[in-house]
Design an enzyme around this catalytic site. Structure first.
Site, PDB file in Angstrom:
ATOM      1  N   HIS A  13     -12.277 -23.979   1.066  1.00 36.27           N
ATOM      2  CA  HIS A  13     -11.834 -24.721   2.345  1.00 36.27           C
ATOM      3  C   HIS A  13     -12.767 -25.719   2.917  1.00 36.27           C
ATOM      4  CE1 HIS A  13      -8.395 -21.323   3.282  1.00 36.27           C
ATOM      5  NE2 HIS A  13      -8.393 -21.586   1.822  1.00 36.27           N
ATOM      6  N   ASN A  63      -5.822 -18.685   8.214  1.00 33.75           N
ATOM      7  CA  ASN A  63      -6.520 -17.091   7.979  1.00 33.75           C
ATOM      8  C   ASN A  63      -7.783 -17.022   7.211  1.00 33.75           C
ATOM      9  OD1 ASN A  63      -5.115 -14.763   8.929  1.00 33.75           O
ATOM     10  ND2 ASN A  63      -3.572 -16.316   8.491  1.00 33.75           N
ATOM     11  N   PRO A  97      -3.794 -25.980   0.692  1.00 33.68           N
ATOM     12  CA  PRO A  97      -2.533 -25.405   0.286  1.00 33.68           C
ATOM     13  C   PRO A  97      -2.177 -24.127   0.678  1.00 33.68           C
ATOM     14  CG  PRO A  97      -4.146 -24.921  -1.491  1.00 33.68           C
ATOM     15  CD  PRO A  97      -5.014 -25.615  -0.141  1.00 33.68           C
ATOM     16  N   HIS A 109      -8.716 -16.938  -8.096  1.00 32.19           N
ATOM     17  CA  HIS A 109      -8.009 -15.580  -7.561  1.00 32.19           C
ATOM     18  C   HIS A 109      -7.914 -14.229  -8.505  1.00 32.19           C
ATOM     19  CE1 HIS A 109      -5.089 -18.065  -4.725  1.00 32.19           C
ATOM     20  NE2 HIS A 109      -6.056 -18.031  -4.295  1.00 32.19           N
TER      21      HIS A 109
HETATM   22  C1  HEM Z   1      -2.534 -23.307  -4.953  1.00 30.44           C
HETATM   23  C2  HEM Z   1      -3.731 -23.309  -4.259  1.00 30.44           C
HETATM   24  C3  HEM Z   1      -4.150 -22.102  -3.438  1.00 30.44           C
HETATM   25  C4  HEM Z   1      -3.419 -21.200  -2.455  1.00 30.44           C
HETATM   26  C5  HEM Z   1      -2.062 -21.371  -2.198  1.00 30.44           C
HETATM   27  C6  HEM Z   1      -4.191 -20.277  -2.065  1.00 30.44           C
HETATM   28  C7  HEM Z   1      -3.831 -19.065  -1.198  1.00 30.44           C
HETATM   29  C8  HEM Z   1      -4.468 -18.202  -0.749  1.00 30.44           C
HETATM   30  C9  HEM Z   1      -4.148 -17.062   0.114  1.00 30.44           C
HETATM   31  C10 HEM Z   1      -2.830 -17.106   0.898  1.00 30.44           C
HETATM   32  C11 HEM Z   1      -5.100 -16.281   0.084  1.00 30.44           C
HETATM   33  C12 HEM Z   1      -5.218 -14.878   0.747  1.00 30.44           C
HETATM   34  C13 HEM Z   1      -6.025 -14.983   2.377  1.00 30.44           C
HETATM   35  C14 HEM Z   1      -5.776 -14.000   3.077  1.00 30.44           C
HETATM   36  O1  HEM Z   1      -4.692 -13.284   3.041  1.00 30.44           O
HETATM   37  O2  HEM Z   1      -6.878 -13.635   3.898  1.00 30.44           O
HETATM   38  C15 HEM Z   1      -6.060 -16.725  -1.026  1.00 30.44           C
HETATM   39  C16 HEM Z   1      -7.420 -16.004  -1.032  1.00 30.44           C
HETATM   40  C17 HEM Z   1      -8.365 -16.457  -1.858  1.00 30.44           C
HETATM   41  N1  HEM Z   1      -8.359 -17.603  -2.397  1.00 30.44           N
HETATM   42 FE1  HEM Z   1      -6.844 -19.099  -2.420  1.00 30.44          FE
HETATM   43  N2  HEM Z   1      -5.511 -20.421  -2.700  1.00 30.44           N
HETATM   44  C18 HEM Z   1      -5.294 -21.430  -3.522  1.00 30.44           C
HETATM   45  C19 HEM Z   1      -6.528 -22.044  -4.188  1.00 30.44           C
HETATM   46  C20 HEM Z   1      -7.499 -21.511  -4.339  1.00 30.44           C
HETATM   47  C21 HEM Z   1      -8.904 -22.133  -4.781  1.00 30.44           C
HETATM   48  C22 HEM Z   1      -8.959 -23.425  -5.456  1.00 30.44           C
HETATM   49  C23 HEM Z   1      -9.747 -21.163  -4.383  1.00 30.44           C
HETATM   50  C24 HEM Z   1     -11.351 -21.512  -5.028  1.00 30.44           C
HETATM   51  C25 HEM Z   1     -11.904 -22.190  -5.704  1.00 30.44           C
HETATM   52  C26 HEM Z   1      -9.427 -20.190  -4.026  1.00 30.44           C
HETATM   53  C27 HEM Z   1     -10.325 -18.822  -3.633  1.00 30.44           C
HETATM   54  C28 HEM Z   1      -9.684 -17.884  -2.932  1.00 30.44           C
HETATM   55  C29 HEM Z   1     -10.349 -16.568  -2.994  1.00 30.44           C
HETATM   56  C30 HEM Z   1     -11.683 -16.402  -3.580  1.00 30.44           C
HETATM   57  C31 HEM Z   1      -9.506 -15.669  -2.245  1.00 30.44           C
HETATM   58  C32 HEM Z   1      -9.612 -14.345  -1.902  1.00 30.44           C
HETATM   59  C33 HEM Z   1     -10.474 -14.193  -0.413  1.00 30.44           C
HETATM   60  C34 HEM Z   1     -11.165 -12.824  -0.165  1.00 30.44           C
HETATM   61  O3  HEM Z   1     -10.952 -11.863  -0.742  1.00 30.44           O
HETATM   62  O4  HEM Z   1     -11.688 -12.770   1.136  1.00 30.44           O
HETATM   63  N3  HEM Z   1      -8.112 -20.233  -3.566  1.00 30.44           N
HETATM   64  N4  HEM Z   1      -5.649 -17.798  -1.240  1.00 30.44           N
HETATM   65  C1  LIG Z   2      -3.256 -20.058  11.418  1.00 31.63           C
HETATM   66  C2  LIG Z   2      -2.663 -18.677  11.187  1.00 31.63           C
HETATM   67  O1  LIG Z   2      -1.740 -18.404  10.337  1.00 31.63           O
HETATM   68  N1  LIG Z   2      -3.429 -17.939  11.555  1.00 31.63           N
HETATM   69  C3  LIG Z   2      -3.344 -16.231  11.754  1.00 31.63           C
HETATM   70  C4  LIG Z   2      -4.018 -15.707  10.307  1.00 31.63           C
HETATM   71  O2  LIG Z   2      -3.920 -14.196  10.791  1.00 31.63           O
HETATM   72  C5  LIG Z   2      -4.297 -13.844  11.996  1.00 31.63           C
HETATM   73  C6  LIG Z   2      -4.230 -12.189  11.791  1.00 31.63           C
HETATM   74  O3  LIG Z   2      -3.533 -11.768  10.685  1.00 31.63           O
HETATM   75  C7  LIG Z   2      -3.212 -14.065  13.046  1.00 31.63           C
HETATM   76  O4  LIG Z   2      -3.421 -13.730  14.065  1.00 31.63           O
HETATM   77  C8  LIG Z   2      -3.256 -15.912  13.031  1.00 31.63           C
HETATM   78  O5  LIG Z   2      -2.431 -16.321  13.920  1.00 31.63           O
END
Ligand code: HEM
Ligand SMILES: CC(=O)N[C@H]1CO[C@H](CO)[C@@H](O)[C@@H]1O
Ligand SMILES: *[C@@H]1O[C@H](CO)[C@@H](O)[C@H](O)[C@H]1NC(C)=O
Ligand SMILES: *[C@@H]1O[C@H](CO)[C@@H](O)[C@H](O)[C@H]1NC(C)=O
Ligand SMILES: *[C@@H]1O[C@H](CO)[C@@H](O)[C@H](O)[C@H]1NC(C)=O
Length: 331
Positions: free
Chosen positions: A66, A94, A164, A194
């Site tokens: 990010h 998030n 993304p 992921h």
């Molecule tokens: C298509 C592109 C991508 C999308 C839509 C995406 C979306 C997401 C979302 C929604 C989460 C869950 C976050 C949460 O619930 O807190 C996540 C987790 C994660 N993403 Fe992605 N991501 C993308 C690409 C990437 C890339 C390129 C990387 C790193 C090079 C990455 C690394 C991670 C990691 C490591 C997690 C787990 C985080 C944790 O366990 O704390 N993602 N991603």
């Molecule tokens: C930008 C966004 O979606 N933020 C949300 C991330 O998640 C926390 C807790 O689930 C929300 O409070 C935020 O609004």
């Protein structure tokens, strides 16, 4: 004739690589004189933290992604909002799971400031920590050139359009990565991140409850997997902390299981699963599922490239004293 063409082509390539690029002064031994113990000190903090908090690696990897995608790898995402204005962090989709990553960077910074004050940037600490944690959980090693400076701005209004989201259509995902210089293959490899970490239910709940008029759950999910997720996420509206592993089989191990999962309908997010069916991305998903070496090669190369994206050098940036604050508070 054929021979001289080959010579010409390779000459051309060596000239191309001499053209100065934005990151020409980053070097592997940047701190060898000014902070020779940089890597030892960092490793020490890292292994302790990952051992006690196994979620650190995934949190840090995501934080790094990010930070880089939003105006370059300059640690601007680490800036906390202050009383005067908001920072990128406030706008990020998030970062709620990333507490471990922020804590880690703060600890490494403190340890390194004791060793060599005012020398090592937060951006370099984040880049090297990410690489070392990837290796620690089983992923590939790649070189991380050093000398990044920390950004002097942190603008919340540019965060959203640079990141993304699970429901971003594939053509827009490809365009976003392409706009930052990443090919389709490199994108598929990077999202292989992921293979570790987790996602909150709200990121994929649309696929589990009232998916469409004709289907309660997303039919591209493996049905048994979908039922399991529905149970896990049943209370997610009252308990927003509920979350699932991104890689259901080997959640803590950096491997190519993520791609094998996609082939079986075990991709957690819409954007994950879409890569296994879209004709532009499917060939790479299939190759990485088949061949972990091919994945590791491409992931390592793409992370190296990501780590150089729009880095700040010299007077474009600072070495921050604290990673969460600019050296002079701007009003
Ligand atoms: C298509 C592109 C991508 C999308 C839509 C995406 C979306 C997401 C979302 C929604 C989460 C869950 C976050 C949460 O619930 O807190 C996540 C987790 C994660 N993403 Fe992605 N991501 C993308 C690409 C990437 C890339 C390129 C990387 C790193 C090079 C990455 C690394 C991670 C990691 C490591 C997690 C787990 C985080 C944790 O366990 O704390 N993602 N991603
Ligand atoms: C930008 C966004 O979606 N933020 C949300 C991330 O998640 C926390 C807790 O689930 C929300 O409070 C935020 O609004
Ligand atoms: C605050 O505003 C200044 C001036 O617009 C900007 O440079 C800075 O990045 C902003 N963010 C924070 C957290 O101070
Ligand atoms: C959801 O809430 C109900 C009622 O409070 C509880 O019995 C159940 O165990 C919860 N399920 C999960 C997965 O947390
Ligand atoms: C796997 O990929 C690597 C790297 O691209 C390649 O060298 C190797 O030949 C491949 N192995 C197989 C069995 O295809």
């Amino acid at each position: 004739m054929a021979f001289s063409n080959v010579v010409l082509v390779s000459l051309l390539f060596s000239f191309l690589s001499l053209i100065p690029s934005a990151h020409c002064t980053l070097t592997l031994n940047y701190y060898s004189k000014t902070c020779p113990k940089f890597h030892d000190v960092l490793q020490n903090v890292l292994s302790g933290k990952q051992l006690t908090n196994p979620t650190t690696a995934a949190a840090t990897l995501r934080l790094f992604f990010h930070d880089c995608f939003v105006n370059g790898c300059d640690a601007s995402l680490l800036i906390a909002s202050n009383a005067f204005n908001k920072s990128e962090l406030d706008a990020d989709v998030n970062m709620s799971v990333a507490g471990d990553a922020f804590d880690l960077i703060a600890r490494v910074k403190t340890a390194i400031e004791l060793e060599c004050p005012g020398t090592v940037s937060c951006a370099d600490i984040l880049a090297v920590s990410t690489r070392d944690l990837v290796v620690m959980v089983g992923g590939p090693f790649y070189e991380v050139p050093l000398g990044r400076k920390d950004g002097k701005t942190s603008d919340p209004s540019i965060v959203d359009k640079n990141l993304p989201k699970p429901l971003t259509p594939m053509k827009d995902l490809l365009a976003l990565f392409a706009s930052k210089g990443f090919s389709t293959e490199e994108m598929v490899a990077l999202v292989g991140a992921h293979t570790i970490g987790f996602s909150h239910c709200k990121e994929f709940a649309n696929r589990l409850f009232h998916f469409s008029k004709t289907s309660e759950v997303d039919p591209s999910y493996n049905p048994t997997f979908a039922q399991g997720l529905r149970k896990l996420c049943q209370n997610y509206t009252v308990d927003p902390a509920m979350s699932a592993f991104n890689d259901v089989y080997t959640p803590g191990k950096f491997d190519n299981m993520y791609y094998k999962n996609l082939q079986r309908g075990l991709g957690l997010l819409t954007s994950d699963q879409a890569m296994a069916t879209d004709p532009r991305t499917k060939p790479f998903v299939d190759r990485f599922a088949e061949n972990q070496t091919a994945f590791f090669d491409m992931f390592g190369r793409s992370m190296h490239k990501l780590s150089l994206y729009k880095v700040k050098e010299n007077h474009d940036g600072d070495v921050r004293r604290r990673c969460d604050q600019f050296n002079t508070i701007q009003v």
